[in-house]
Design a protein around this motif. Structure first.
Motif, PDB file in Angstrom:
ATOM      1  N   THR A 198       0.582  -0.957  -0.385  1.00 13.76           N
ATOM      2  CA  THR A 198       0.166  -0.296  -0.251  1.00 13.76           C
ATOM      3  C   THR A 198       0.833   1.051   0.293  1.00 13.76           C
ATOM      4  O   THR A 198       2.130   1.447  -0.210  1.00 13.76           O
ATOM      5  N   MET A 199       0.396   2.084  -0.138  1.00 11.22           N
ATOM      6  CA  MET A 199       1.526   3.555   0.252  1.00 11.22           C
ATOM      7  C   MET A 199       2.024   3.804   1.358  1.00 11.22           C
ATOM      8  O   MET A 199       2.567   4.779   1.218  1.00 11.22           O
ATOM      9  N   PHE A 200       1.569   3.277   2.343  1.00 13.94           N
ATOM     10  CA  PHE A 200       1.964   3.228   3.543  1.00 13.94           C
ATOM     11  C   PHE A 200       3.518   2.457   3.627  1.00 13.94           C
ATOM     12  O   PHE A 200       4.674   3.867   4.191  1.00 13.94           O
ATOM     13  N   VAL A 201       3.723   1.606   2.560  1.00 13.13           N
ATOM     14  CA  VAL A 201       4.700   1.183   2.451  1.00 13.13           C
ATOM     15  C   VAL A 201       5.642   2.398   1.804  1.00 13.13           C
ATOM     16  O   VAL A 201       7.246   2.642   1.882  1.00 13.13           O
ATOM     17  N   VAL A 202       5.170   2.676   0.772  1.00 16.74           N
ATOM     18  CA  VAL A 202       5.544   4.115  -0.222  1.00 16.74           C
ATOM     19  C   VAL A 202       6.527   5.244   0.720  1.00 16.74           C
ATOM     20  O   VAL A 202       7.132   5.754   0.182  1.00 16.74           O
ATOM     21  N   ALA A 203       5.374   5.507   1.447  1.00 13.80           N
ATOM     22  CA  ALA A 203       5.776   6.785   2.130  1.00 13.80           C
ATOM     23  C   ALA A 203       6.464   6.671   3.565  1.00 13.80           C
ATOM     24  O   ALA A 203       8.136   7.138   3.298  1.00 13.80           O
ATOM     25  N   HIS A 204       6.627   5.267   3.529  1.00 16.67           N
ATOM     26  CA  HIS A 204       7.860   4.586   4.933  1.00 16.67           C
ATOM     27  C   HIS A 204       9.120   4.991   4.026  1.00 16.67           C
ATOM     28  O   HIS A 204       9.684   5.745   4.385  1.00 16.67           O
ATOM     29  N   PHE A 205       9.320   3.858   3.253  1.00 18.42           N
ATOM     30  CA  PHE A 205      10.861   3.938   2.603  1.00 18.42           C
ATOM     31  C   PHE A 205      11.190   5.805   1.976  1.00 18.42           C
ATOM     32  O   PHE A 205      12.130   5.856   1.983  1.00 18.42           O
ATOM     33  N   HIS A 206       9.597   6.152   1.046  1.00 24.73           N
ATOM     34  CA  HIS A 206      10.699   7.305   0.735  1.00 24.73           C
ATOM     35  C   HIS A 206      11.136   8.175   2.390  1.00 24.73           C
ATOM     36  O   HIS A 206      12.202   9.477   2.516  1.00 24.73           O
ATOM     37  N   HIS A 260       0.804   8.059   4.024  1.00 25.77           N
ATOM     38  CA  HIS A 260       0.723   7.172   5.000  1.00 25.77           C
ATOM     39  C   HIS A 260      -0.942   6.580   5.312  1.00 25.77           C
ATOM     40  O   HIS A 260      -1.130   5.993   5.973  1.00 25.77           O
ATOM     41  N   TYR A 261      -1.702   7.752   5.327  1.00 26.46           N
ATOM     42  CA  TYR A 261      -2.996   8.108   5.237  1.00 26.46           C
ATOM     43  C   TYR A 261      -3.748   6.601   4.460  1.00 26.46           C
ATOM     44  O   TYR A 261      -4.280   6.115   4.697  1.00 26.46           O
ATOM     45  N   LEU A 262      -2.638   7.369   3.349  1.00 25.73           N
ATOM     46  CA  LEU A 262      -3.825   6.630   2.018  1.00 25.73           C
ATOM     47  C   LEU A 262      -3.395   5.504   2.368  1.00 25.73           C
ATOM     48  O   LEU A 262      -4.245   4.638   2.161  1.00 25.73           O
ATOM     49  N   GLY A 263      -2.170   4.852   2.794  1.00 24.73           N
ATOM     50  CA  GLY A 263      -1.886   3.827   2.894  1.00 24.73           C
ATOM     51  C   GLY A 263      -3.248   3.160   3.764  1.00 24.73           C
ATOM     52  O   GLY A 263      -3.581   1.907   3.542  1.00 24.73           O
ATOM     53  N   LEU A 264      -3.471   3.226   5.280  1.00 32.04           N
ATOM     54  CA  LEU A 264      -4.808   2.879   5.886  1.00 32.04           C
ATOM     55  C   LEU A 264      -5.700   2.787   5.459  1.00 32.04           C
ATOM     56  O   LEU A 264      -6.223   2.038   5.741  1.00 32.04           O
ATOM     57  N   ILE A 265      -5.914   3.583   4.711  1.00 28.94           N
ATOM     58  CA  ILE A 265      -7.054   3.363   3.713  1.00 28.94           C
ATOM     59  C   ILE A 265      -7.106   2.675   2.786  1.00 28.94           C
ATOM     60  O   ILE A 265      -8.650   2.101   2.738  1.00 28.94           O
ATOM     61  N   PRO A 310     -12.665   6.791  -0.642  1.00 28.20           N
ATOM     62  CA  PRO A 310     -13.811   8.081  -0.301  1.00 28.20           C
ATOM     63  C   PRO A 310     -13.387   9.076  -1.378  1.00 28.20           C
ATOM     64  O   PRO A 310     -11.836   8.691  -1.704  1.00 28.20           O
ATOM     65  N   ASP A 311     -14.180   9.975  -1.457  1.00 33.54           N
ATOM     66  CA  ASP A 311     -13.296  11.250  -2.191  1.00 33.54           C
ATOM     67  C   ASP A 311     -12.179  12.053  -2.017  1.00 33.54           C
ATOM     68  O   ASP A 311     -11.161  12.955  -1.981  1.00 33.54           O
ATOM     69  N   SER A 312     -11.859  12.237  -0.526  1.00 32.62           N
ATOM     70  CA  SER A 312     -10.887  12.877  -0.110  1.00 32.62           C
ATOM     71  C   SER A 312      -9.619  12.405  -0.681  1.00 32.62           C
ATOM     72  O   SER A 312      -8.821  13.265  -0.836  1.00 32.62           O
ATOM     73  N   VAL A 313      -9.904  10.346  -0.942  1.00 33.41           N
ATOM     74  CA  VAL A 313      -8.615   9.776  -1.725  1.00 33.41           C
ATOM     75  C   VAL A 313      -7.987  11.257  -2.228  1.00 33.41           C
ATOM     76  O   VAL A 313      -6.429  11.599  -3.111  1.00 33.41           O
ATOM     77  N   HIS A 314      -9.326  11.608  -3.792  1.00 33.50           N
ATOM     78  CA  HIS A 314      -8.902  11.957  -5.178  1.00 33.50           C
ATOM     79  C   HIS A 314      -8.225  13.998  -4.741  1.00 33.50           C
ATOM     80  O   HIS A 314      -6.979  13.716  -4.954  1.00 33.50           O
ATOM     81  N   THR A 315      -8.376  14.130  -3.167  1.00 36.01           N
ATOM     82  CA  THR A 315      -8.257  15.732  -3.151  1.00 36.01           C
ATOM     83  C   THR A 315      -6.854  15.999  -2.554  1.00 36.01           C
ATOM     84  O   THR A 315      -6.128  16.610  -3.048  1.00 36.01           O
ATOM     85  N   LEU A 316      -6.627  14.494  -1.628  1.00 32.79           N
ATOM     86  CA  LEU A 316      -5.471  14.208  -1.367  1.00 32.79           C
ATOM     87  C   LEU A 316      -3.991  14.350  -2.528  1.00 32.79           C
ATOM     88  O   LEU A 316      -3.354  14.905  -2.071  1.00 32.79           O
ATOM     89  N   ASN A 317      -4.874  13.187  -2.808  1.00 35.79           N
ATOM     90  CA  ASN A 317      -3.716  12.970  -3.739  1.00 35.79           C
ATOM     91  C   ASN A 317      -3.916  13.923  -4.987  1.00 35.79           C
ATOM     92  O   ASN A 317      -2.269  14.338  -5.173  1.00 35.79           O
ATOM     93  N   ALA A 318      -4.793  15.007  -5.104  1.00 36.22           N
ATOM     94  CA  ALA A 318      -4.508  16.548  -5.710  1.00 36.22           C
ATOM     95  C   ALA A 318      -3.292  17.558  -5.281  1.00 36.22           C
ATOM     96  O   ALA A 318      -2.821  17.790  -5.347  1.00 36.22           O
ATOM     97  N   PHE A 319      -3.566  17.182  -3.674  1.00 35.32           N
ATOM     98  CA  PHE A 319      -2.476  18.100  -2.669  1.00 35.32           C
ATOM     99  C   PHE A 319      -1.174  17.687  -3.049  1.00 35.32           C
ATOM    100  O   PHE A 319      -0.673  18.288  -3.286  1.00 35.32           O
ATOM    101  N   ILE A 320      -0.985  16.084  -2.611  1.00 34.59           N
ATOM    102  CA  ILE A 320       0.374  15.700  -3.352  1.00 34.59           C
ATOM    103  C   ILE A 320       1.047  16.018  -3.882  1.00 34.59           C
ATOM    104  O   ILE A 320       1.941  16.166  -4.104  1.00 34.59           O
ATOM    105  N   SER A 321       0.436  15.980  -4.776  1.00 38.30           N
ATOM    106  CA  SER A 321       0.952  16.190  -6.729  1.00 38.30           C
ATOM    107  C   SER A 321       1.686  17.840  -6.230  1.00 38.30           C
ATOM    108  O   SER A 321       2.558  18.004  -7.173  1.00 38.30           O
TER     109      SER A 321
END
Ligand code: HEM
Ligand SMILES: [Cu+2]
Lengths: 232, 592
Positions: B410-418, B469-474, B490-501
């Motif tokens: 999951t994205m949790f792993v991506v967040a961790h190793f980054h 991390h949050y994305l990964g937990l979802i 949930p929709d919030s994921v898309h908003t969050l993704n845009a923010f991250i980008s």
């Protein structure tokens, strides 16, 4: 990976032994002034240490491929490969190269230039002959229908002997350079060192070959099986 | 404090280091291009690594654009996304971080810090760089090869890496990637021998191991590890090339692809995973140990305080180096292994946390009541500690078999190793650049630009990786180029993704500030002088800045003390260089 772990243990032992002499428990913040430097009065030449480290790398490379050999052997499609008999001759030739270099080293130290040069040439010839012999072994196997992709045992045979052959080729290049040097400049301090380094390298490659040969001919497996039985 | 044995009157000990014959460049070409001077080689390594790193950065932009705005940009399709992930990951880990820490900082700092004129095998050192450059070019070539670069993921797991379903699997991509790695390893070995043997044999008089700065300890240990671990990757790459080109079945099981039986059979993908992670886990520490070492020196210098627990720091480095060879299989919990082995590897993984934690405590204790100067190197060092602690905590989760299984992929792993492997070492690299640039060029980097660069990078990096991390937990999976309409998202994921980008774009752009600063300060930076940070280590004591060929002028330095004599009570200044003799007993008594 057990072979690699054994190899690593050996390396770790060397490292620990070396670290143990480095006063790692000293308190550097209290010791101002001329430190008693625990390096030897006549330090080893850097090239020799370099070769030692390099051989550790080469050793790790071969230990890993031997580990891979054992792990792959566990699957059901593993066949056997009858080793051509003249691999024994090749082995003898490689041992000859190693012995010749040992002899060269002794003579170079005693400044017997003529004998030492002969030793170098013998070693060069033997090294070349070994490589040619290996090529013959390849051809004999291929003619008998044991092709590279036919069976994992074949694949490992070609890959491992190839890898070893490349290292011998590198050794030959170094040996060639030393020979040219020796005929130009005689056996001065630097050439003597080079001869010694070549000798070490060839002994090492001989040892690798012996292990490899044992592995390919199946005794190593028997030994491993025997050890397992002892352990269980 | 003053040792009885010491004193200026005493005769010097016999020279333990022979003065080496220096090679003398005769033309512009041999001086600046095919140079055998470690300092030039270091700069060549660093420039190449940063250049290829920019490519990886742009790739991450493209991926983030796709993830954040899947409908707006049509730049990236599924295939391209896999290719970009793979190249981004591989470049960042190997061609940027490993090459920059060992080839870049190793080359520049080892000879200067141990008081040598150069590396012990300058010719092999030069070859090392050119072979590295070749490896980079082969890697870049795969972008232009038919079929494009490989999309197998940076772990290159077979069988998929060699199948037509994976981009580059049946084309040139995977071949070029494997070849490039093989070339890289050959080049690295040549350099690595130099770094190790120079530390072993090239140290100046009086420079005992326990007087070496931690930077040298970190780079040295990491190099030893790399020399032992890279052969595993080498063997894996050679065997995979055989499978791909010569039809062997080392790793390839029997496979039916699109109704067609492939000529493979019986091979063991698990074997590849063992070899890969035998290299892959130590690789994490190959990157981390130099960072640990450098950060210790930055903290000590800029807090004007000796490093706390120097001996423990050294031991921790050595122990981490040793342990990291027996934990590789914790990356394979999901590949189905004997649970007892799983337990063994989980235990060793948790044990590694102990020396790592000790290091963190020691950094904090060094800072404690230090005279902290918030210079740029210090800011980056502080940012590193925060980030590293953060990533370490999430790592404890992942080190547990039970927790790892649902979070794996999951994205949790991506967040961790980054956090641990990406952001943390990069912060150290930045700190190190601001710290040593004055020695390398003789001029300071611009402070204001540096502040801008720091704050955007630091805050921005958190903006990127914290929400992940949050994305990964979802349950958002990694390596997916778009999420589509999925019930659990949930929709919030898309908003969050845009923010991250958007954050990723900003952070990337902030690096241009650094690049500009590097070039601009070359001419317009403030003159630095020989020792602008008032540091103790040898590289700051060279007679000239930037140090010329041969580093030390006529005489090699002699070392009289450890590397951390900051704020010594009674000393006239708040630092005592390593090559400053102890005051003779007589004058000492007269003074007191
Ligand atoms: C601005 C900085 C960075 C951004 C925005 C970024 C972004 C990304 C993204 C979007 C992915 C793909 C995630 C997925 O879908 O699975 C990824 C993967 C990866 N990144 Fe980064 N990254 C950055 C810096 C770094 C650095 C400095 C490293 C150095 C270690 C690194 C190493 C990796 C690795 C190893 C992968 C995994 C590749 C794979 O799954 O095969 N990244 N990154
Ligand atoms: Cu790991």
């Amino acid at each position: 990976m057990s072979i690699m772990l054994i190899f690593l243990t050996a390396i770790a032992a060397v490292i620990v032994w070396w670290l143990a002499q480095q006063r790692l428990a000293s308190k550097p913040w209290l010791e101002v002034g001329h430190a008693r430097d625990h390096r030897r009065a006549a330090p080893l030449p850097a090239a020799k240490v370099g070769l030692g480290v390099f051989l550790a790398v080469v050793g790790s490379l071969f230990a890993l491929s031997f580990s891979a050999y054992f792990m792959r052997m566990a699957s059901s499609d593993w066949g056997t490969l009858p080793l051509p008999g003249f691999l024994w001759i090749n082995t003898a030739i490689l041992a000859l190269a190693s012995a010749a270099l040992y002899w060269t080293k002794l003579n170079a130290e005693r400044q017997h230039g003529e004998a030492a040069r002969t030793g170098l040439l013998v070693a060069l010839a033997a090294g070349l002959a070994f490589l040619v012999g290996q090529l013959f072994a390849w051809r004999a196997l291929a003619n008998a229908g044991y092709l590279l992709a036919g069976n994992p045992a074949n694949s490992f045979f070609y890959m491992l002997t190839g890898l070893h052959g490349l290292h011998i080729l590198g050794g030959l290049a170094a040996l060639g350079r030393v020979t040219v040097h020796a005929s130009d400049a005689g056996f001065d301090r630097r050439t003597r060192l080079s001869v010694e380094l070549c000798a070490i390298y060839w002994h090492f490659m001989l040892a690798v070959w012996l292990v490899l040969f044992a592995l390919l001919s199946g005794w190593a497996t028997e030994v491993v099986v025997f050890c397992r039985q002892l352990l269980t | 404090m003053v040792d009885v044995r010491s004193g200026l009157g005493e005769a010097l000990p016999p020279p333990e280091v022979e003065d080496v014959e220096l090679y003398h460049p005769h033309s512009w070409w041999t001086r600046y291009v095919f140079s055998q001077d470690a300092k030039i080689i270091a700069i060549q390594y660093a420039t190449t690594a940063i250049a290829i790193g920019m490519v990886a950065l742009v790739l991450s932009w493209l991926m983030r654009l796709q993830l954040g705005f899947p409908d707006t940009f049509q730049l990236v399709d599924a295939e391209a996304y896999y290719q970009f992930i793979t190249m981004h990951g591989m470049i960042m880990v190997i061609y940027l971080l490993t090459a920059l820490f060992l080839g870049g900082f190793g080359n520049y700092l080892i000879p200067l810090m141990v008081g040598a004129r150069d590396m012990v095998f300058p010719y092999a050192n030069m070859l090392s760089y050119w072979i590295y450059l070749l490896a980079v070019l082969v890697l870049v070539a795969s972008f232009f090869a038919p079929g494009g670069p490989t999309g197998a993921g940076w772990t290159l797991y077979p069988p998929q890496a060699l199948l037509s379903g994976t981009p580059g699997g049946k084309d040139w991509g995977i071949i070029l990637m494997l070849s490039s790695l093989i070339i890289f390893i050959i080049g690295f070995t040549m350099g690595g021998l130099n770094y190790v043997v120079t530390v072993l044999q090239g140290r100046a008089r009086g420079m005992t191991l326990m007087r070496m700065p931690l930077t040298v300890w970190g780079i040295f240990t990491a190099t030893v590890m790399a020399l032992l671990a890279f052969p595993a990757l080498f063997v894996a790459c050679v065997m995979m090339l055989f499978d791909r080109l010569l039809g062997t079945s080392f790793f390839m099981p029997a496979i039916v692809e699109m109704g067609e039986q492939l000529p493979y059979g019986g091979g063991s993908p698990i074997l590849f995973q063992h070899l890969f992670w035998f290299f892959g886990h130590p690789e994490v520490y190959i990157v981390a140990l130099p960072a640990f070492g450098i950060v210790s020196d930055l903290i000590s210098t800029h807090a004007r305080k000796n490093i706390f627990g120097y001996r423990m720091m050294v031991w921790a480095i050595v122990i981490i180096g040793g342990l990291s060879f027996v934990v590789w299989a914790h990356h394979m919990y999901v590949s189905g292994m004997n649970p007892y082995f799983g337990f063994f590897f989980a235990t060793t993984t948790l044990i590694i946390a102990v020396p790592t934690a000790i290091k963190v405590y020691n950094w904090v204790l060094t800072l404690w009541r230090g005279n902290i100067h918030l210079t740029l190197p210090m800011l980056f060092a502080l940012a590193f500690i925060v980030t590293f602690v953060n990533g370490g905590l999430t790592g404890l989760f992942l080190g547990n078999v039970v927790v790892d299984v649902p979070l794996s992929d999951t994205m949790f792993v991506v967040a961790h190793f980054h956090m641990v492997m990406g952001v943390a070492p990069i912060l150290v690299i930045f700190g190190a650049i601001y710290h040593w640039y004055p020695k390398i060029t003789g001029r300071m980097l611009d402070e204001t630009l540096g502040q801008i660069h720091f704050w955007i990078t630091f805050i921005g990096a958190y903006g990127i990786f914290f929400p992940m991390h949050y994305l990964g937990l979802i349950g958002v999976p990694r390596r997916y180029y778009e999420l589509g309409e999925t019930a659990f998202v949930p929709d919030s994921v898309h908003t969050l993704n845009a923010f991250i980008s958007i954050m990723a774009l900003i952070v990337g752009a902030a690096q241009i500030v650094l690049l500009f600063n590097l070039v601009w300060s070359l001419r317009h930076g403030r003159e630095a002088g020989g020792n602008p940070w008032r540091a103790t280590t040898l590289e700051w004591q060279t007679p000239e800045t930037p140090p010329p060929h041969g580093n030390w002028g006529k005489e090699l330095p002699v070392v009289y003390r450890w590397a951390y004599d900051y704020s010594v009570p009674g000393a006239p200044e708040d630092f005592i260089p390593q090559n400053q003799p102890a005051p003779s007993r007589v004058s000492h008594e007269a003074a007191s």
